[in-house]
Design a protein around this motif. Sequence first.
Motif, PDB file in Angstrom:
ATOM      1  N   ARG A  68       7.826  11.407  -2.347  1.00  0.00           N
ATOM      2  CA  ARG A  68       6.895  10.424  -1.485  1.00  0.00           C
ATOM      3  C   ARG A  68       6.472   9.165  -2.051  1.00  0.00           C
ATOM      4  O   ARG A  68       6.570   7.894  -1.575  1.00  0.00           O
ATOM      5  CB  ARG A  68       5.715  11.490  -1.130  1.00  0.00           C
ATOM      6  N   LEU A  69       6.030   9.020  -3.362  1.00  0.00           N
ATOM      7  CA  LEU A  69       5.560   8.004  -3.945  1.00  0.00           C
ATOM      8  C   LEU A  69       6.994   6.903  -4.125  1.00  0.00           C
ATOM      9  O   LEU A  69       6.790   5.818  -3.855  1.00  0.00           O
ATOM     10  CB  LEU A  69       4.803   8.242  -5.304  1.00  0.00           C
ATOM     11  N   LYS A  70       7.917   7.526  -4.505  1.00  0.00           N
ATOM     12  CA  LYS A  70       9.215   6.751  -4.531  1.00  0.00           C
ATOM     13  C   LYS A  70       9.625   6.199  -3.480  1.00  0.00           C
ATOM     14  O   LYS A  70      10.075   5.089  -3.212  1.00  0.00           O
ATOM     15  CB  LYS A  70      10.356   7.702  -5.332  1.00  0.00           C
ATOM     16  N   SER A  71       9.494   7.156  -2.080  1.00  0.00           N
ATOM     17  CA  SER A  71       9.964   6.409  -1.043  1.00  0.00           C
ATOM     18  C   SER A  71       9.035   5.504  -0.371  1.00  0.00           C
ATOM     19  O   SER A  71       9.648   4.610   0.190  1.00  0.00           O
ATOM     20  CB  SER A  71      10.093   7.572  -0.013  1.00  0.00           C
ATOM     21  N   ALA A  72       7.855   5.516  -0.797  1.00  0.00           N
ATOM     22  CA  ALA A  72       6.871   4.649  -0.240  1.00  0.00           C
ATOM     23  C   ALA A  72       7.238   3.213  -0.987  1.00  0.00           C
ATOM     24  O   ALA A  72       7.226   2.019  -0.514  1.00  0.00           O
ATOM     25  CB  ALA A  72       5.376   5.033  -0.546  1.00  0.00           C
ATOM     26  N   ALA A  73       7.160   3.340  -2.357  1.00  0.00           N
ATOM     27  CA  ALA A  73       7.716   2.065  -3.227  1.00  0.00           C
ATOM     28  C   ALA A  73       8.891   1.342  -2.709  1.00  0.00           C
ATOM     29  O   ALA A  73       9.150   0.235  -2.517  1.00  0.00           O
ATOM     30  CB  ALA A  73       7.959   2.653  -4.677  1.00  0.00           C
ATOM     31  N   ASP A  74      10.174   2.291  -2.568  1.00  0.00           N
ATOM     32  CA  ASP A  74      11.270   1.517  -2.030  1.00  0.00           C
ATOM     33  C   ASP A  74      10.963   0.945  -0.434  1.00  0.00           C
ATOM     34  O   ASP A  74      11.603  -0.103  -0.362  1.00  0.00           O
ATOM     35  CB  ASP A  74      12.338   2.732  -1.645  1.00  0.00           C
ATOM     36  N   ARG A  75      10.324   1.711   0.160  1.00  0.00           N
ATOM     37  CA  ARG A  75      10.046   1.071   1.519  1.00  0.00           C
ATOM     38  C   ARG A  75       9.281  -0.354   1.380  1.00  0.00           C
ATOM     39  O   ARG A  75       9.758  -1.415   2.209  1.00  0.00           O
ATOM     40  CB  ARG A  75       9.157   1.990   2.483  1.00  0.00           C
ATOM     41  N   VAL A  76       8.243  -0.278   0.696  1.00  0.00           N
ATOM     42  CA  VAL A  76       7.626  -1.635   0.505  1.00  0.00           C
ATOM     43  C   VAL A  76       8.437  -2.925  -0.234  1.00  0.00           C
ATOM     44  O   VAL A  76       8.387  -4.001   0.210  1.00  0.00           O
ATOM     45  CB  VAL A  76       6.478  -1.797  -0.174  1.00  0.00           C
ATOM     46  N   GLU A  95      -0.123  -5.989   6.803  1.00  0.00           N
ATOM     47  CA  GLU A  95      -0.185  -4.829   7.805  1.00  0.00           C
ATOM     48  C   GLU A  95       0.139  -3.471   7.466  1.00  0.00           C
ATOM     49  O   GLU A  95       0.052  -2.730   8.215  1.00  0.00           O
ATOM     50  CB  GLU A  95       1.226  -5.351   8.848  1.00  0.00           C
ATOM     51  N   GLN A  96       0.600  -3.196   6.130  1.00  0.00           N
ATOM     52  CA  GLN A  96       0.705  -2.047   5.898  1.00  0.00           C
ATOM     53  C   GLN A  96      -0.724  -1.135   5.845  1.00  0.00           C
ATOM     54  O   GLN A  96      -1.791  -1.740   5.636  1.00  0.00           O
ATOM     55  CB  GLN A  96       1.239  -2.187   4.377  1.00  0.00           C
ATOM     56  N   PRO A  97      -0.634   0.240   5.956  1.00  0.00           N
ATOM     57  CA  PRO A  97      -1.784   0.935   6.033  1.00  0.00           C
ATOM     58  C   PRO A  97      -2.367   0.914   4.707  1.00  0.00           C
ATOM     59  O   PRO A  97      -1.969   0.571   3.582  1.00  0.00           O
ATOM     60  CB  PRO A  97      -1.037   2.473   6.064  1.00  0.00           C
ATOM     61  N   ALA A  98      -3.825   1.141   4.841  1.00  0.00           N
ATOM     62  CA  ALA A  98      -4.622   0.938   3.716  1.00  0.00           C
ATOM     63  C   ALA A  98      -4.380   2.070   2.316  1.00  0.00           C
ATOM     64  O   ALA A  98      -4.610   1.898   1.378  1.00  0.00           O
ATOM     65  CB  ALA A  98      -6.126   1.170   4.016  1.00  0.00           C
ATOM     66  N   SER A  99      -3.879   3.135   2.946  1.00  0.00           N
ATOM     67  CA  SER A  99      -3.523   4.400   2.064  1.00  0.00           C
ATOM     68  C   SER A  99      -2.266   3.892   1.244  1.00  0.00           C
ATOM     69  O   SER A  99      -1.798   4.767   0.306  1.00  0.00           O
ATOM     70  CB  SER A  99      -3.190   5.589   2.712  1.00  0.00           C
ATOM     71  N   GLU A 100      -1.512   2.813   1.477  1.00  0.00           N
ATOM     72  CA  GLU A 100      -0.131   2.524   0.681  1.00  0.00           C
ATOM     73  C   GLU A 100      -0.622   1.492  -0.368  1.00  0.00           C
ATOM     74  O   GLU A 100      -0.876   0.571  -0.138  1.00  0.00           O
ATOM     75  CB  GLU A 100       0.710   1.666   1.913  1.00  0.00           C
ATOM     76  N   PRO A 101      -0.401   2.053  -1.772  1.00  0.00           N
ATOM     77  CA  PRO A 101      -0.579   1.287  -2.718  1.00  0.00           C
ATOM     78  C   PRO A 101       0.249   0.035  -3.133  1.00  0.00           C
ATOM     79  O   PRO A 101      -0.206  -0.803  -3.712  1.00  0.00           O
ATOM     80  CB  PRO A 101      -0.905   2.416  -3.767  1.00  0.00           C
ATOM     81  N   PHE A 102       1.583   0.011  -2.792  1.00  0.00           N
ATOM     82  CA  PHE A 102       2.491  -0.886  -3.280  1.00  0.00           C
ATOM     83  C   PHE A 102       2.384  -2.040  -2.600  1.00  0.00           C
ATOM     84  O   PHE A 102       2.423  -3.182  -3.308  1.00  0.00           O
ATOM     85  CB  PHE A 102       3.804  -0.161  -3.277  1.00  0.00           C
ATOM     86  N   SER A 103       2.107  -2.299  -1.221  1.00  0.00           N
ATOM     87  CA  SER A 103       1.734  -3.454  -0.613  1.00  0.00           C
ATOM     88  C   SER A 103       0.520  -4.099  -1.249  1.00  0.00           C
ATOM     89  O   SER A 103       0.526  -5.302  -1.196  1.00  0.00           O
ATOM     90  CB  SER A 103       1.473  -3.155   0.897  1.00  0.00           C
ATOM     91  N   THR A 147      -3.727   2.374 -12.312  1.00  0.00           N
ATOM     92  CA  THR A 147      -3.900   3.243 -11.294  1.00  0.00           C
ATOM     93  C   THR A 147      -3.067   4.250 -10.699  1.00  0.00           C
ATOM     94  O   THR A 147      -3.444   5.134 -10.187  1.00  0.00           O
ATOM     95  CB  THR A 147      -4.910   2.579 -10.252  1.00  0.00           C
ATOM     96  N   LEU A 148      -1.677   3.683 -10.776  1.00  0.00           N
ATOM     97  CA  LEU A 148      -0.717   4.279 -10.099  1.00  0.00           C
ATOM     98  C   LEU A 148       0.127   5.305 -11.251  1.00  0.00           C
ATOM     99  O   LEU A 148       0.748   6.194 -10.975  1.00  0.00           O
ATOM    100  CB  LEU A 148       0.234   3.432  -9.381  1.00  0.00           C
ATOM    101  N   GLN A 149      -0.354   5.153 -12.418  1.00  0.00           N
ATOM    102  CA  GLN A 149       0.258   5.819 -13.569  1.00  0.00           C
ATOM    103  C   GLN A 149      -0.298   7.280 -13.582  1.00  0.00           C
ATOM    104  O   GLN A 149      -1.358   7.273 -13.426  1.00  0.00           O
ATOM    105  CB  GLN A 149       0.181   5.249 -14.899  1.00  0.00           C
ATOM    106  N   THR A 150       0.572   8.222 -13.528  1.00  0.00           N
ATOM    107  CA  THR A 150       0.239   9.779 -13.500  1.00  0.00           C
ATOM    108  C   THR A 150       1.312  10.291 -14.241  1.00  0.00           C
ATOM    109  O   THR A 150       2.204   9.751 -14.729  1.00  0.00           O
ATOM    110  CB  THR A 150       0.219  10.413 -12.155  1.00  0.00           C
ATOM    111  N   PRO A 151       0.641  11.747 -14.898  1.00  0.00           N
ATOM    112  CA  PRO A 151       1.804  12.272 -15.661  1.00  0.00           C
ATOM    113  C   PRO A 151       3.358  12.333 -15.103  1.00  0.00           C
ATOM    114  O   PRO A 151       4.425  12.572 -15.839  1.00  0.00           O
ATOM    115  CB  PRO A 151       1.257  13.643 -16.016  1.00  0.00           C
ATOM    116  N   THR A 152       3.395  12.444 -13.649  1.00  0.00           N
ATOM    117  CA  THR A 152       4.418  12.390 -13.056  1.00  0.00           C
ATOM    118  C   THR A 152       5.269  11.245 -12.518  1.00  0.00           C
ATOM    119  O   THR A 152       6.434  11.134 -12.221  1.00  0.00           O
ATOM    120  CB  THR A 152       4.343  13.749 -11.919  1.00  0.00           C
TER     121      THR A 152
END
Length: 162
Positions: A68-76, A95-103, A147-152
């Motif tokens: 899901r995170l990869k698809s959000a990044a690709d979309r942005v 215009e991207q939603p507030a929950s979308e971090p990449f924008s 803030t986006l860096q996680t173990p996965t």
Amino acid sequence: MLQELFIAAAAGGNPSNALSQMGFEHLIHEMTTQPGDFAVSWVVLLTLIVMSAMSWYWTVINIFRSVRLKSAADRVVSLFWDTPNAQDAIRAMEEQPASEPFSKIALDAAQAAAHHQRAEGGATGGLGENLSRSEFVASSLVKPLETLQTPTTSVSLSPLKR
């Protein structure tokens, strides 16, 4: 030779009986017929089953999160590069939603670039004079990317380059 001697002694002299009494099926049969004698074995078995189920759950959930995170990044990234100019790209990111971090990271980069451009012409003696634009933007994105860096997941600036 010594191993055969121990197997024969454990089964009362018959190696085939000893081997038939060493399987998982035999262990479960003994544990169910005499549960009080195998209390520790029950605790270990149930603990292993629960830990296995939890690790599979954790793995599957993290795979879904990563996808899901990869698809959000690709979309942005594709939305950003498909816009005709920088102003339209900034409007599309806003215009991207507030929950979308990449924008939000792309907006931070645009703000840093604008700040660098304003500081470049001024006589403030700030960071704008000492760093190139790409260095300034990269240094301003360190905190949002952390803030986006996680173990996965691991995010770098390379998807933003074209």
